[in-house]
Design a protein around this motif. Structure first.
Motif, short mmCIF file in Angstrom:
data_model
loop_
_atom_site.label_atom_id
_atom_site.label_comp_id
_atom_site.label_asym_id
_atom_site.label_seq_id
_atom_site.Cartn_x
_atom_site.Cartn_y
_atom_site.Cartn_z
N ASP A 9 0.87 -1.17 0.00
CA ASP A 9 0.00 0.00 0.00
C ASP A 9 0.91 1.22 0.00
OD1 ASP A 9 -2.08 1.81 0.20
OD2 ASP A 9 -2.32 1.53 2.36
N MET A 10 0.94 1.90 -1.13
CA MET A 10 1.77 3.08 -1.30
C MET A 10 0.82 4.22 -1.68
SD MET A 10 4.74 1.11 -3.41
CE MET A 10 6.08 2.27 -3.18
N ARG A 21 5.17 3.28 -7.16
CA ARG A 21 4.44 2.02 -7.32
C ARG A 21 4.95 1.25 -8.53
NH1 ARG A 21 0.20 5.30 -5.18
NH2 ARG A 21 -0.45 6.01 -7.24
N THR A 22 5.22 1.95 -9.61
CA THR A 22 5.77 1.31 -10.81
C THR A 22 7.16 0.76 -10.53
OG1 THR A 22 4.49 2.75 -12.27
CG2 THR A 22 6.44 1.69 -13.21
N PHE A 23 7.97 1.52 -9.83
CA PHE A 23 9.32 1.08 -9.51
C PHE A 23 9.29 -0.17 -8.64
CE2 PHE A 23 13.40 1.28 -7.23
CZ PHE A 23 14.26 1.35 -8.32
N LEU A 24 8.41 -0.21 -7.63
CA LEU A 24 8.31 -1.40 -6.78
C LEU A 24 7.87 -2.61 -7.61
CD1 LEU A 24 8.44 -2.69 -3.95
CD2 LEU A 24 6.00 -2.15 -3.73
N ILE A 54 12.65 -11.56 1.80
CA ILE A 54 11.82 -10.90 0.79
C ILE A 54 11.45 -9.49 1.28
CG2 ILE A 54 9.57 -10.93 -0.36
CD1 ILE A 54 9.86 -14.04 -0.35
N ARG A 55 10.97 -9.42 2.52
CA ARG A 55 10.62 -8.10 3.10
C ARG A 55 11.81 -7.16 3.08
NH1 ARG A 55 10.42 -8.90 8.83
NH2 ARG A 55 12.66 -8.79 8.43
N ASP A 56 12.97 -7.66 3.53
CA ASP A 56 14.15 -6.81 3.61
C ASP A 56 14.65 -6.37 2.24
OD1 ASP A 56 13.95 -7.13 6.33
OD2 ASP A 56 15.60 -8.57 6.48
N TYR A 61 12.66 0.16 -1.11
CA TYR A 61 11.89 0.81 -2.16
C TYR A 61 10.59 1.42 -1.63
CZ TYR A 61 15.27 -1.93 -4.61
OH TYR A 61 16.45 -2.49 -5.02
N LEU A 62 10.44 1.40 -0.30
CA LEU A 62 9.25 1.96 0.33
C LEU A 62 9.61 3.26 1.03
CD1 LEU A 62 7.93 -1.32 1.99
CD2 LEU A 62 7.22 -0.32 -0.20
#
Length: 94
Positions: A9-10, A21-24, A54-56, A61-62
């Motif tokens: 959720d961005m 969002r596109t970059f993520l 995965i989270r790390d 990018y957040l």
């Protein structure tokens, strides 16, 4: 390989928020070549990585206030109304 669901959720309606969002999404497709984005900010991926890894890997990018959840799933799924390519991916991968 295990199956994970990744959701982000961005918030924001600005061009900068859309760009993030596109970059993520691009990063997820790069990190997980076997992936599907059935809609919005939800990805289903196949990986040997661990949840925390995965989270790390995605956290840089957040921005402050963005949210991310990574869930380990089993290989069962039901859906309705997905695009044909997403439905085919799910059918073949799960």
């Amino acid at each position: 390989m295990r199956t994970y669901a990744i959701a982000a959720d961005m918030p924001g309606e600005t061009e900068e928020a859309a760009s993030r969002r596109t970059f993520l999404a691009d990063r997820i497709r790069t990190f997980f070549p076997t992936c599907c984005q059935p809609f919005g900010a939800l990805w289903i991926v196949k990986s040997d990585r661990e949840l925390g890894e995965i989270r790390d890997n995605l956290a840089p990018y957040l921005n402050e206030g963005d949210k991310l959840v990574v869930l380990l799933t089993d290989d069962a799924c039901a859906w309705r109304g997905l695009a044909p390519d997403a439905a085919l991916w799910l059918q073949e991968q799960l």
